[in-house]
Design a protein around this motif. Structure first.
Motif, PDB file in Angstrom:
ATOM      1  N   ILE A 121       4.821  13.722 116.315  1.00 20.62           N
ATOM      2  CA  ILE A 121       5.411  12.587 117.007  1.00 20.62           C
ATOM      3  C   ILE A 121       6.743  13.086 117.540  1.00 20.62           C
ATOM      4  O   ILE A 121       7.576  13.588 116.787  1.00 20.62           O
ATOM      5  N   VAL A 122       6.954  12.964 118.843  1.00 21.01           N
ATOM      6  CA  VAL A 122       8.190  13.442 119.473  1.00 21.01           C
ATOM      7  C   VAL A 122       8.843  12.264 120.180  1.00 21.01           C
ATOM      8  O   VAL A 122       8.211  11.591 120.986  1.00 21.01           O
ATOM      9  N   ILE A 123      10.099  12.036 119.862  1.00 15.66           N
ATOM     10  CA  ILE A 123      10.872  10.954 120.475  1.00 15.66           C
ATOM     11  C   ILE A 123      12.079  11.583 121.162  1.00 15.66           C
ATOM     12  O   ILE A 123      12.775  12.408 120.576  1.00 15.66           O
ATOM     13  N   HIS A 124      12.329  11.176 122.385  1.00 15.73           N
ATOM     14  CA  HIS A 124      13.454  11.681 123.175  1.00 15.73           C
ATOM     15  C   HIS A 124      14.421  10.524 123.337  1.00 15.73           C
ATOM     16  O   HIS A 124      14.159   9.590 124.088  1.00 15.73           O
ATOM     17  N   LYS A 125      15.522  10.537 122.607  1.00 16.46           N
ATOM     18  CA  LYS A 125      16.376   9.356 122.524  1.00 16.46           C
ATOM     19  C   LYS A 125      17.819   9.729 122.233  1.00 16.46           C
ATOM     20  O   LYS A 125      18.088  10.759 121.638  1.00 16.46           O
ATOM     21  N   ARG A 126      18.698   8.854 122.627  1.00 15.35           N
ATOM     22  CA  ARG A 126      20.095   9.010 122.218  1.00 15.35           C
ATOM     23  C   ARG A 126      20.222   8.641 120.752  1.00 15.35           C
ATOM     24  O   ARG A 126      19.555   7.750 120.278  1.00 15.35           O
ATOM     25  N   ILE A 127      21.083   9.338 120.057  1.00 10.97           N
ATOM     26  CA  ILE A 127      21.381   9.013 118.661  1.00 10.97           C
ATOM     27  C   ILE A 127      22.845   8.614 118.599  1.00 10.97           C
ATOM     28  O   ILE A 127      23.714   9.302 119.135  1.00 10.97           O
ATOM     29  N   LEU A 128      23.095   7.493 117.967  1.00 17.51           N
ATOM     30  CA  LEU A 128      24.456   6.993 117.840  1.00 17.51           C
ATOM     31  C   LEU A 128      25.258   7.940 116.960  1.00 17.51           C
ATOM     32  O   LEU A 128      24.856   8.232 115.828  1.00 17.51           O
ATOM     33  N   PRO A 129      26.368   8.464 117.464  1.00 17.19           N
ATOM     34  CA  PRO A 129      27.187   9.345 116.619  1.00 17.19           C
ATOM     35  C   PRO A 129      27.875   8.535 115.528  1.00 17.19           C
ATOM     36  O   PRO A 129      28.062   7.332 115.663  1.00 17.19           O
ATOM     37  N   SER A 130      28.216   9.186 114.454  1.00 17.18           N
ATOM     38  CA  SER A 130      28.959   8.511 113.399  1.00 17.18           C
ATOM     39  C   SER A 130      30.296   8.063 113.967  1.00 17.18           C
ATOM     40  O   SER A 130      31.047   8.865 114.531  1.00 17.18           O
ATOM     41  N   LEU A 131      30.584   6.787 113.857  1.00 17.10           N
ATOM     42  CA  LEU A 131      31.829   6.256 114.435  1.00 17.10           C
ATOM     43  C   LEU A 131      33.067   6.878 113.802  1.00 17.10           C
ATOM     44  O   LEU A 131      34.119   6.930 114.426  1.00 17.10           O
ATOM     45  N   LYS A 132      32.936   7.389 112.578  1.00 18.47           N
ATOM     46  CA  LYS A 132      34.069   8.016 111.892  1.00 18.47           C
ATOM     47  C   LYS A 132      34.509   9.307 112.575  1.00 18.47           C
ATOM     48  O   LYS A 132      35.636   9.741 112.416  1.00 18.47           O
ATOM     49  N   THR A 133      33.595   9.918 113.338  1.00 17.96           N
ATOM     50  CA  THR A 133      33.905  11.201 113.972  1.00 17.96           C
ATOM     51  C   THR A 133      34.434  11.037 115.393  1.00 17.96           C
ATOM     52  O   THR A 133      34.806  12.024 116.020  1.00 17.96           O
ATOM     53  N   LEU A 134      34.469   9.812 115.899  1.00 14.78           N
ATOM     54  CA  LEU A 134      34.842   9.581 117.297  1.00 14.78           C
ATOM     55  C   LEU A 134      36.279   9.099 117.433  1.00 14.78           C
ATOM     56  O   LEU A 134      36.827   8.476 116.525  1.00 14.78           O
TER      57      LEU A 134
END
Length: 101
Positions: A26-39
């Motif tokens: 199963i392959v999904i091509h998607k944005r992943i939300l970055p950890s808000l602590k690192t932004l």
């Protein structure tokens, strides 16, 4: 399976599981939300705004990296999460799982 966009699929199911063979990927091509602590504050605000937009428009949510193994497990315990990688210079991630049913 070859697929002609203009004809009906011969395999029907309300989810993937009934049509999958053992070791199917199963392959999904998607944005992943970055950890808000690192932004930075500005980047965190943009990520939060995008998440709210996805919720409003699609009744969906963005997910962080650590959410994906649990999401596959909840979908069906026979999925085995393989991991995610982000190609250099890409915005979206490639998320992979394997069917072990």
């Amino acid at each position: 399976m070859a697929y002609d966009f203009f004809t009906e699929q011969p395999v029907t199911a309300d989810n993937l599981a009934p049509a999958l063979k053992a070791r199917a990927k199963i392959v999904i091509h998607k944005r992943i939300l970055p950890s808000l602590k690192t932004l930075s504050t500005a980047d965190a605000q943009r990520a939060i705004n995008m998440d709210i937009g996805v919720l409003q428009l699609l009744n969906a949510q963005q997910r962080e990296m650590q959410d994906w193994p649990e999401l596959f497990r909840r979908a069906d315990s026979r999925y085995h999460y393989l991991g995610a990688k982000k190609p250099e210079g890409a915005i979206r991630w490639i998320i992979e799982a394997e069917w072990r049913g």
